[in-house]
Design a protein around this motif. Structure first.
Motif, PDB file in Angstrom:
ATOM      1  N   UNK A  24      -1.891  12.917   5.168  1.00 28.76           N
ATOM      2  CA  UNK A  24      -1.086  12.290   6.222  1.00 28.76           C
ATOM      3  C   UNK A  24       0.220  11.733   5.668  1.00 28.76           C
ATOM      4  N   UNK A  25       0.177  11.249   4.430  1.00 28.26           N
ATOM      5  CA  UNK A  25       1.419  10.768   3.812  1.00 28.26           C
ATOM      6  C   UNK A  25       2.407  11.916   3.670  1.00 28.26           C
ATOM      7  N   UNK A  26       1.921  13.070   3.224  1.00 33.41           N
ATOM      8  CA  UNK A  26       2.803  14.233   3.097  1.00 33.41           C
ATOM      9  C   UNK A  26       3.444  14.592   4.426  1.00 33.41           C
ATOM     10  N   UNK A  27       2.642  14.541   5.484  1.00 30.13           N
ATOM     11  CA  UNK A  27       3.180  14.853   6.814  1.00 30.13           C
ATOM     12  C   UNK A  27       4.196  13.803   7.248  1.00 30.13           C
ATOM     13  N   UNK A  28       3.895  12.530   6.932  1.00 29.42           N
ATOM     14  CA  UNK A  28       4.811  11.455   7.336  1.00 29.42           C
ATOM     15  C   UNK A  28       6.142  11.563   6.591  1.00 29.42           C
ATOM     16  N   UNK A  29       6.076  11.942   5.316  1.00 20.51           N
ATOM     17  CA  UNK A  29       7.318  12.098   4.551  1.00 20.51           C
ATOM     18  C   UNK A  29       8.171  13.222   5.129  1.00 20.51           C
ATOM     19  N   UNK A  30       7.501  14.286   5.567  1.00 17.00           N
ATOM     20  CA  UNK A  30       8.251  15.439   6.074  1.00 17.00           C
ATOM     21  C   UNK A  30       8.777  15.203   7.483  1.00 17.00           C
ATOM     22  N   UNK A  34      12.476  10.056   6.839  1.00 12.79           N
ATOM     23  CA  UNK A  34      12.975  10.556   5.550  1.00 12.79           C
ATOM     24  C   UNK A  34      13.221  12.060   5.587  1.00 12.79           C
ATOM     25  N   UNK A  35      12.448  12.794   6.368  1.00 12.88           N
ATOM     26  CA  UNK A  35      12.608  14.251   6.419  1.00 12.88           C
ATOM     27  C   UNK A  35      12.503  14.867   5.042  1.00 12.88           C
ATOM     28  N   UNK A  36      11.577  14.398   4.226  1.00 12.64           N
ATOM     29  CA  UNK A  36      11.517  14.800   2.825  1.00 12.64           C
ATOM     30  C   UNK A  36      10.399  15.820   2.601  1.00 12.64           C
ATOM     31  N   UNK A  37      10.809  17.073   2.420  1.00 11.59           N
ATOM     32  CA  UNK A  37       9.829  18.134   2.177  1.00 11.59           C
ATOM     33  C   UNK A  37       9.719  18.485   0.701  1.00 11.59           C
ATOM     34  N   UNK A  38      10.505  17.812  -0.127  1.00 13.21           N
ATOM     35  CA  UNK A  38      10.559  18.193  -1.538  1.00 13.21           C
ATOM     36  C   UNK A  38       9.650  17.367  -2.435  1.00 13.21           C
ATOM     37  N   UNK A  39       8.774  16.575  -1.839  1.00 15.13           N
ATOM     38  CA  UNK A  39       7.886  15.734  -2.637  1.00 15.13           C
ATOM     39  C   UNK A  39       6.451  16.220  -2.475  1.00 15.13           C
ATOM     40  N   UNK A  61      13.200   5.682  -3.934  1.00 12.15           N
ATOM     41  CA  UNK A  61      12.649   4.347  -3.690  1.00 12.15           C
ATOM     42  C   UNK A  61      11.963   4.285  -2.330  1.00 12.15           C
ATOM     43  N   UNK A  62      12.565   4.943  -1.325  1.00 10.31           N
ATOM     44  CA  UNK A  62      11.974   4.944   0.024  1.00 10.31           C
ATOM     45  C   UNK A  62      10.634   5.675   0.024  1.00 10.31           C
ATOM     46  N   UNK A  63      10.576   6.800  -0.691  1.00  6.56           N
ATOM     47  CA  UNK A  63       9.328   7.574  -0.761  1.00  6.56           C
ATOM     48  C   UNK A  63       8.240   6.746  -1.440  1.00  6.56           C
ATOM     49  N   UNK A  64       8.591   6.100  -2.537  1.00  4.38           N
ATOM     50  CA  UNK A  64       7.598   5.307  -3.270  1.00  4.38           C
ATOM     51  C   UNK A  64       7.102   4.140  -2.415  1.00  4.38           C
ATOM     52  N   UNK A  65       8.019   3.515  -1.679  1.00  2.00           N
ATOM     53  CA  UNK A  65       7.621   2.387  -0.814  1.00  2.00           C
ATOM     54  C   UNK A  65       6.657   2.863   0.267  1.00  2.00           C
ATOM     55  N   UNK A  66       6.992   3.985   0.896  1.00  6.82           N
ATOM     56  CA  UNK A  66       6.112   4.523   1.932  1.00  6.82           C
ATOM     57  C   UNK A  66       4.743   4.887   1.368  1.00  6.82           C
ATOM     58  N   UNK A  67       4.748   5.478   0.177  1.00 12.33           N
ATOM     59  CA  UNK A  67       3.483   5.889  -0.435  1.00 12.33           C
ATOM     60  C   UNK A  67       2.613   4.674  -0.737  1.00 12.33           C
ATOM     61  N   UNK A  72      -2.290   1.936   0.137  1.00 15.07           N
ATOM     62  CA  UNK A  72      -2.632   0.615  -0.409  1.00 15.07           C
ATOM     63  C   UNK A  72      -4.076   0.636  -0.888  1.00 15.07           C
ATOM     64  N   UNK A  73      -4.291   0.122  -2.086  1.00 15.12           N
ATOM     65  CA  UNK A  73      -5.631   0.125  -2.657  1.00 15.12           C
ATOM     66  C   UNK A  73      -5.832   1.215  -3.685  1.00 15.12           C
ATOM     67  N   UNK A  74      -4.928   2.176  -3.738  1.00 10.72           N
ATOM     68  CA  UNK A  74      -5.011   3.245  -4.735  1.00 10.72           C
ATOM     69  C   UNK A  74      -3.787   3.201  -5.632  1.00 10.72           C
ATOM     70  N   UNK A  75      -3.965   3.456  -6.924  1.00 12.70           N
ATOM     71  CA  UNK A  75      -2.796   3.505  -7.806  1.00 12.70           C
ATOM     72  C   UNK A  75      -1.890   4.674  -7.442  1.00 12.70           C
TER      73      UNK A  75
END
Lengths: 95, 213
Positions: A24-30, A34-39, A61-67, A72-75
């Motif tokens: 779901x994070x991958x989908x949210x980034x895309x 952010x429209x980020x498909x490169x992560x 920084x935005x991608x890391x914050x969203x992730x 939350x709860x996972x490294x």
């Protein structure tokens, strides 16, 4: 460049269905602002690794914050590169 | 020798204004033309397109561009195209153009391209309407590129270049099949000639004989 941040916070929810949260994070980034498909977001044991190249440090920084919010709860380990903008140092010969 | 500078996936937004301009200003020393292989913006908004336009405006080498899927995300590709054209770029979608550098004539045919796969590993125009539309769009992009490249063959070009956003190369598919299978280009393009073969600048390799990121 590697950022080993976001250790599990005390009292954070358990990482249930972490594989779904990662997807779901991958989908949210895309599809999100952010429209980020490169992560790439990948499970590595109990941790999550972010890789790929983004156009700016702000985007990384935005991608890391969203992730960190979504997982939350996972490294979360961040190995995202920022795209190089200088001219290439050599030419490629095509025949 | 024809010298081609090519870059794609620059994904520009307001925060990246000016980052590429210093490199672009060195182009007259090292390149005859600049090719922009799509995904020039992050969300395909006019505001982001104006950032790209300021990066390329008044460069002293000709600029030829295609849009990418990001440039369509805002559903305003015509406005994005117009803003880039106002900045002097030749923006292609199923068209060709000839730019010159000294006596050299450089033919560029361009399309965004789309998914679809390659011969033996491609979707068919069959079944649900959405599936047929997906495949039809892929084929139309590929056919238009093919037609444009052939037309350039009649215009006395020293070199013909196929400029696309979606990868025309099977090698990309082999490197990362799950990501690439969603974005492999449709098959197309004329067979290579021995002398004036189309070149894919986004991958830096000659375009495969029947292929059109």
């Amino acid at each position: 460049m590697s950022d080993h941040g976001a250790e599990p916070a005390p009292g954070a929810p358990a990482a249930e269905h972490l594989d779904y949260r990662v997807a779901h994070l991958g989908e949210r980034l895309a599809a999100g602002p952010l429209g980020e498909l490169g992560v790439r977001v990948e499970l590595r044991g109990e941790a999550v690794l972010l890789t790929g190249t983004v156009p700016s440090a702000q985007c990384r920084d935005d991608v890391l914050r969203l992730a960190r919010e979504a997982l939350a709860g996972s490294p979360v380990h961040c190995d995202i590169a920022v795209a190089e903008t200088s001219a290439p140092d050599h030419a490629e010969e095509l025949t | 020798m024809i010298r081609v500078a090519a870059v794609g996936d620059i994904h520009m937004g307001p925060e990246s204004q000016g980052v590429l301009r210093p490199s672009f200003e060195t182009l007259p020393e090292c390149a005859d033309t600049l090719l922009l292989a799509g995904d020039l913006t992050r969300h395909g908004t006019p505001e982001e397109a104006r950032v790209v336009a300021r990066e390329i405006k008044d460069l002293s080498v000709p600029v030829v561009a295609v849009l990418g899927n990001h440039d369509h995300h805002g559903d305003r590709p015509d406005e994005v195209t117009e803003i880039l054209r106002d900045a002097g770029a030749h923006v292609l979608e199923g068209q060709g153009t000839v730019v010159t550098s000294g006596d050299a004539r450089i033919g560029v045919a361009g399309t965004k391209g789309f998914g679809g796969g390659f011969v033996g590993r491609c979707a068919g125009e069959f079944g649900e309407p959405v599936m047929k539309e997906f495949v039809r769009h892929s084929r139309q992009c590929a056919d238009a590129l093919c037609t444009s490249l052939r037309a350039l063959g009649e215009q006395d070009c020293d070199v013909r270049i196929a400029l696309t956003h979606f990868s025309p190369c099977r090698t990309r598919w082999r490197v990362n099949p799950w990501r690439s299978i969603r974005s492999s280009a449709a098959t197309c393009s004329p067979r290579r000639s021995t002398r004036r073969e189309p070149i894919s600048p986004c991958t830096g390799t000659p375009t495969p004989a029947r292929n059109t990121e």
